[in-house]
Design an enzyme around this catalytic site. Structure first.
Site, mmCIF file in Angstrom:
data_model
loop_
_atom_site.group_PDB
_atom_site.id
_atom_site.type_symbol
_atom_site.label_atom_id
_atom_site.label_comp_id
_atom_site.label_asym_id
_atom_site.label_seq_id
_atom_site.Cartn_x
_atom_site.Cartn_y
_atom_site.Cartn_z
ATOM 1 N N HIS A 111 10.491 16.591 14.360
ATOM 2 C CA HIS A 111 10.422 15.417 14.856
ATOM 3 C C HIS A 111 12.110 14.752 14.658
ATOM 4 C CE1 HIS A 111 9.546 11.107 15.200
ATOM 5 N NE2 HIS A 111 8.232 11.445 15.811
ATOM 6 N N ASP A 188 8.137 17.178 5.517
ATOM 7 C CA ASP A 188 7.751 15.992 6.489
ATOM 8 C C ASP A 188 6.301 16.471 6.847
ATOM 9 O OD1 ASP A 188 6.767 14.426 8.541
ATOM 10 O OD2 ASP A 188 8.566 15.260 9.733
ATOM 11 N N GLN A 191 2.431 14.959 10.239
ATOM 12 C CA GLN A 191 1.300 15.494 11.271
ATOM 13 C C GLN A 191 0.188 16.164 10.381
ATOM 14 O OE1 GLN A 191 0.285 14.899 14.212
ATOM 15 N NE2 GLN A 191 2.185 13.519 14.536
ATOM 16 N N LYS A 214 -1.088 7.702 10.447
ATOM 17 C CA LYS A 214 -1.486 9.003 11.129
ATOM 18 C C LYS A 214 -2.731 9.509 10.493
ATOM 19 C CE LYS A 214 2.861 10.021 13.009
ATOM 20 N NZ LYS A 214 2.828 10.090 14.337
ATOM 21 N N CYS A 354 9.699 13.073 20.833
ATOM 22 C CA CYS A 354 10.818 12.745 19.735
ATOM 23 C C CYS A 354 10.942 14.287 19.308
ATOM 24 C CB CYS A 354 10.253 11.878 18.726
ATOM 25 S SG CYS A 354 9.630 10.233 19.211
HETATM 26 N N1 PMP Z 1 7.368 13.535 11.443
HETATM 27 C C1 PMP Z 1 6.504 13.749 12.610
HETATM 28 C C2 PMP Z 1 6.367 15.294 12.574
HETATM 29 C C3 PMP Z 1 5.630 13.086 13.271
HETATM 30 O O1 PMP Z 1 4.981 13.414 14.272
HETATM 31 C C4 PMP Z 1 6.214 11.663 13.273
HETATM 32 C C5 PMP Z 1 5.476 10.430 13.830
HETATM 33 N N2 PMP Z 1 5.399 10.895 15.273
HETATM 34 C C6 PMP Z 1 6.955 11.171 12.281
HETATM 35 C C7 PMP Z 1 7.582 12.136 11.544
HETATM 36 C C8 PMP Z 1 7.350 9.601 12.253
HETATM 37 O O2 PMP Z 1 6.545 9.176 11.564
HETATM 38 P P1 PMP Z 1 6.755 7.450 11.452
HETATM 39 O O3 PMP Z 1 6.897 6.909 13.056
HETATM 40 O O4 PMP Z 1 5.097 7.054 11.098
HETATM 41 O O5 PMP Z 1 7.609 7.139 10.560
#
Ligand code: PMP
Length: 396
Positions: A111, A188, A191, A214, A354
């Site tokens: 991401h 990270d 997910q 999430k 993203c």
């Molecule tokens: N890493 C991953 C794999 C994600 O899916 C996301 C959110 N879509 C993020 C990081 C970022 O999370 P946040 O927007 O809650 O900071």
């Protein structure tokens, strides 16, 4: 499950849980209760209520530590979310430990939150950013990673589960590879946290970040776990109230971790809500979560596979999609597909998700993503499949 199940949205089949999940009533109650009759600050007040709320707030830190297998609650930093946590590691640990002789490795499916901070810190420090790819079926290419890792590799930063491909990464194997070279692993877990249990020690994570929103919690709050020894050597990246020890006209000394990384009044309602979200997950149990999701994903994948024009990305083996499946329908643009799904009452995500480096590798500009939690219903899955079937007829 009454007050213990999530609130459902009206008149839509909600299949955008990887963006954010609904919350159970218990989380709403915790937040309402704080704002309704306990809204005081933490750590500062000399009155009983401030002490009580501070205890509850700090209790969540201990709860998180136990939940993710941290050895101490001081290894748990409250952040505003995964993005915030990953930026903290890149800017504090990265700036302090990287030189132009060093390498950082990320995967192609990161991401942007776990890609851009490393790209930018590489530019700032002169370190080299290397990118490990996937095998043809969308799994992390461990062989390539093994070749890329060397004594120059200081950091591997990896998503435990891709928000596009939905597969889990063998984190422990990666941790062993990088630790052999005395580097560190940043995970990270944005997910994965809603789908599989996380134990930072058995994963071998040096840092691990996730967001409450999430995993059935509120927005604007998250966790960064960091090993005590590493946190000790890291400078704060934000300065202000609460994180200082002493301030005079010439110098400031700082508190120890985690407080030195938590400048300013924190998201108290968010942290309390996170605690209740963890209670919720623990009450259900990951075993039940995984069993229910397997049934949902089987139905989702077999339904999509039965539609000829659908191309599914990521693992082609069914039990390796953890709550997420990305696809396209023929040559139609993902936004057009999502618009039709919306008109059929189905909420999905469409776009580059993203993850533009991955989109480039897949040779597409965008995908449609359907994502579930264990509380998603089979009738929501059916709505999606029925709506995807209609796409061709409408767009033809
Ligand atoms: N890493 C991953 C794999 C994600 O899916 C996301 C959110 N879509 C993020 C990081 C970022 O999370 P946040 O927007 O809650 O900071």
């Amino acid at each position: 499950m009454g007050g213990k199940s999530v609130t459902k949205y009206k008149k839509i089949a909600y299949l955008d849980n990887a963006a954010t999940t609904p919350v159970p009533k218990s989380v709403i109650e915790t937040i309402n209760n704080y704002y309704g009759c306990r809204k005081v600050s933490v750590h500062r007040g000399m009155y009983d209520l401030a002490g009580e709320v501070t205890r509850d707030y700090e209790h969540v830190r201990e709860q998180v530590a136990q939940w993710i297998g941290a050895s101490k609650s001081t290894e748990v930093i409250f952040t505003s979310g995964t993005t915030d946590g990953l930026n903290l590691v890149a800017n504090s640990y990265g700036t302090t430990n990287l030189t132009d002789q060093d390498q950082i490795i990320v995967s192609i499916f990161e991401h942007h939150s776990n890609f851009v901070p490393w790209q930018q810190i590489a530019k700032k420090t002169g370190a080299t950013l290397k990118v490990v790819g996937t095998t043809p079926d969308g799994q992390l290419d461990l062989n390539e990673l093994e070749h890329l890792i060397s004594s120059k590799t200081k950091i591997v930063a990896l998503s435990m589960m891709s928000n596009v491909l939905g597969n889990l990464v063998p984190v422990k194997e990666v941790a062993d590879l990088i630790h052999r070279q005395n580097g560190i692993l940043v995970v990270d877990a944005a997910q994965s946290v809603a789908h599989v249990p996380i134990n930072v020690q058995s994963l071998g994570a040096d840092f691990l970040a996730f967001s409450a929103h999430k995993m059935f919690g509120p927005t604007g709050v998250g966790v960064l776990f960091g090993k005590e020894q590493l946190l000790k050597g890291m400078p704060p990246i934000q300065y202000g109230g609460e994180m200082v020890d002493q301030v005079d006209l010439k110098h400031t000394s700082f508190q120890n971790a985690p407080i030195k990384f938590e400048a300013g009044t924190p998201n108290i309602a968010g942290v309390l809500g996170l605690g209740t979200a963890i209670d919720y997950i623990q009450d259900v149990g990951y075993q039940t979560i995984e069993q229910r999701e397997q049934v949902l994903m089987d139905r989702l994948l077999s339904g999509l596979r039965a539609i000829k024009s659908v191309k599914i990305y990521g693992p082609q083996v069914d039990n390796q999609h953890f709550g997420v499946v990305s696809f396209n329908v023929g040559d139609y643009h993902a936004h057009d597909v999502a618009t039709i799904l919306n008109s059929e009452g189905v909420a999905v995500r469409a776009g580059h998700l993203c993850a533009e480096p991955l989109m480039n590798q897949l040779g597409v500009s965008s995908v449609v993503r359907a994502s579930v939690t264990f509380e998603t219903t089979l009738s929501e899955i059916k709505c999606l499949i029925d709506a995807v079937r209609k796409v061709e007829d409408i767009l033809k």
